[in-house]
Motif scaffolding. Structure first.
Motif, PDB file in Angstrom:
ATOM      1  N   MET A 194       6.666   9.879  -6.740  1.00  0.00           N
ATOM      2  CA  MET A 194       5.452   9.908  -7.474  1.00  0.00           C
ATOM      3  C   MET A 194       4.443   9.882  -6.174  1.00  0.00           C
ATOM      4  SD  MET A 194       5.941   7.854 -10.967  1.00  0.00           S
ATOM      5  CE  MET A 194       5.959   6.290 -10.100  1.00  0.00           C
ATOM      6  N   LEU A 195       3.458  10.711  -6.196  1.00  0.00           N
ATOM      7  CA  LEU A 195       2.499  10.885  -5.318  1.00  0.00           C
ATOM      8  C   LEU A 195       1.150  10.516  -5.824  1.00  0.00           C
ATOM      9  CD1 LEU A 195       3.215  14.582  -3.595  1.00  0.00           C
ATOM     10  CD2 LEU A 195       3.999  12.016  -2.953  1.00  0.00           C
ATOM     11  N   ASP A 217       0.642  -1.119   0.018  1.00  0.00           N
ATOM     12  CA  ASP A 217      -0.073  -0.032  -0.056  1.00  0.00           C
ATOM     13  C   ASP A 217       0.823   1.147   0.012  1.00  0.00           C
ATOM     14  OD1 ASP A 217      -2.212  -1.715   0.063  1.00  0.00           O
ATOM     15  OD2 ASP A 217      -2.248  -1.796   2.174  1.00  0.00           O
ATOM     16  N   PRO A 218       0.440   2.273  -0.620  1.00  0.00           N
ATOM     17  CA  PRO A 218       1.142   3.664  -0.605  1.00  0.00           C
ATOM     18  C   PRO A 218       1.416   3.879   0.908  1.00  0.00           C
ATOM     19  CG  PRO A 218      -0.650   3.621  -2.135  1.00  0.00           C
ATOM     20  CD  PRO A 218      -0.759   2.477  -1.560  1.00  0.00           C
ATOM     21  N   ILE A 219       2.369   4.768   1.256  1.00  0.00           N
ATOM     22  CA  ILE A 219       2.878   5.135   2.495  1.00  0.00           C
ATOM     23  C   ILE A 219       1.842   6.413   2.647  1.00  0.00           C
ATOM     24  CG2 ILE A 219       4.719   6.155   3.797  1.00  0.00           C
ATOM     25  CD1 ILE A 219       6.551   4.514   1.945  1.00  0.00           C
ATOM     26  N   GLU A 220       1.304   6.567   3.820  1.00  0.00           N
ATOM     27  CA  GLU A 220       0.577   7.595   4.223  1.00  0.00           C
ATOM     28  C   GLU A 220       1.541   8.818   4.407  1.00  0.00           C
ATOM     29  OE1 GLU A 220      -3.008   9.367   4.911  1.00  0.00           O
ATOM     30  OE2 GLU A 220      -2.779   7.203   4.677  1.00  0.00           O
ATOM     31  N   VAL A 221       1.434  10.005   4.145  1.00  0.00           N
ATOM     32  CA  VAL A 221       2.148  11.197   4.173  1.00  0.00           C
ATOM     33  C   VAL A 221       1.359  12.238   5.118  1.00  0.00           C
ATOM     34  CG1 VAL A 221       3.218  13.203   2.756  1.00  0.00           C
ATOM     35  CG2 VAL A 221       3.117  10.621   1.961  1.00  0.00           C
ATOM     36  N   ARG A 250       1.719  15.099 -13.466  1.00  0.00           N
ATOM     37  CA  ARG A 250       1.943  16.450 -13.327  1.00  0.00           C
ATOM     38  C   ARG A 250       3.103  16.726 -12.316  1.00  0.00           C
ATOM     39  NH1 ARG A 250      -1.275  14.340 -16.102  1.00  0.00           N
ATOM     40  NH2 ARG A 250      -3.578  14.753 -16.343  1.00  0.00           N
ATOM     41  N   VAL A 251       3.706  17.782 -12.722  1.00  0.00           N
ATOM     42  CA  VAL A 251       4.878  17.845 -11.766  1.00  0.00           C
ATOM     43  C   VAL A 251       5.021  19.140 -11.069  1.00  0.00           C
ATOM     44  CG1 VAL A 251       6.485  16.583 -13.577  1.00  0.00           C
ATOM     45  CG2 VAL A 251       6.280  19.016 -13.797  1.00  0.00           C
ATOM     46  N   ASP A 252       5.545  19.083 -10.000  1.00  0.00           N
ATOM     47  CA  ASP A 252       5.691  20.394  -9.240  1.00  0.00           C
ATOM     48  C   ASP A 252       6.980  21.483  -9.872  1.00  0.00           C
ATOM     49  OD1 ASP A 252       5.260  21.726  -6.377  1.00  0.00           O
ATOM     50  OD2 ASP A 252       7.513  21.856  -6.598  1.00  0.00           O
ATOM     51  N   ALA A 253       6.290  22.553  -9.632  1.00  0.00           N
ATOM     52  CA  ALA A 253       7.169  23.805 -10.371  1.00  0.00           C
ATOM     53  C   ALA A 253       8.973  23.419  -9.997  1.00  0.00           C
ATOM     54  CB  ALA A 253       6.886  25.078  -9.789  1.00  0.00           C
ATOM     55  N   ARG A 299      -0.350  10.697  -0.415  1.00  0.00           N
ATOM     56  CA  ARG A 299       0.376   9.136  -0.358  1.00  0.00           C
ATOM     57  C   ARG A 299       1.631   9.298  -1.464  1.00  0.00           C
ATOM     58  NH1 ARG A 299      -2.692   5.049   2.233  1.00  0.00           N
ATOM     59  NH2 ARG A 299      -4.648   5.961   2.734  1.00  0.00           N
ATOM     60  N   ILE A 300       2.591   8.690  -1.013  1.00  0.00           N
ATOM     61  CA  ILE A 300       3.623   8.509  -2.022  1.00  0.00           C
ATOM     62  C   ILE A 300       3.669   7.151  -2.500  1.00  0.00           C
ATOM     63  CG2 ILE A 300       6.397   7.879  -2.008  1.00  0.00           C
ATOM     64  CD1 ILE A 300       6.638   9.807   0.372  1.00  0.00           C
TER      65      ILE A 300
END
Length: 166
Positions: free
Chosen positions: A147-148, A7-11, A122-125, A154-155
């Motif tokens: 990648m979120l 499972d993805p990691i909770e952030v 979609r990428v961050d600036a 989540r990661i």
């Protein structure tokens, strides 16, 4: 029998930043080619290109190459009409992922760094500066980005150190 992915990691809010290479001055940044492979992904392209247009990276050092693998969904027409800054290479048919990526790398022979990006990203600036910083400063030869999940909570992936398959 293979195990299902974890499972993805909770952030937690504010916990996504990891200490990284000190910020580089524009004069230290390499010339980058972003290679995007597309096959009938028209519905993804606007979001991808919009996020790339907001990069905190000198535009003169970035070229975006889109390799279209024979799309019939209007992707090529959309790029020609609305995204003239994207360097389009159109294949007559789907040549597959690896061959399309290889075409992109051949078209980007003058770049110092190649970035392979999926068309639904979609990428961050700050994405590109942070991605190439360790390469430009000589700390490594290759990097990968986190990648979120679509909601950013989540990661999904934070890179991987190779796995051996026996």
């Amino acid at each position: 029998m293979s195990a299902s992915p974890p499972d993805p990691i909770e952030v937690l809010q504010g916990q996504l930043d990891v200490p990284s290479t000190p910020a580089l001055d524009d004069s230290q940044l390499p010339k980058v080619a972003i290679i995007i492979l597309n096959w009938n992904g028209r519905h993804h392209l606007a979001g991808c290109f919009e996020s790339l247009s907001a990069l905190d990276y000198p535009a003169s050092l970035v070229r975006v190459h889109l390799i279209d693998n024979g799309s019939d969904d209007g992707s090529v027409e959309l790029i020609r009409r609305e995204h003239a800054n994207i360097e389009l290479h159109q294949n007559d048919r789907n040549l597959g992922f690896s061959r399309g990526c290889n075409q992109g790398s051949e078209l980007a022979a003058d770049a110092d760094v190649l970035v392979f990006l999926n068309n639904d990203m979609r990428v961050d600036a700050s994405f590109l500066r942070r991605l190439v910083g360790p390469i430009a400063s000589g700390q490594c030869e290759a990097t990968t980005a986190k990648m979120l999940s679509w909601d950013g909570q989540r990661i999904n992936s934070a890179g991987e150190i190779g796995r051996a398959h026996v």
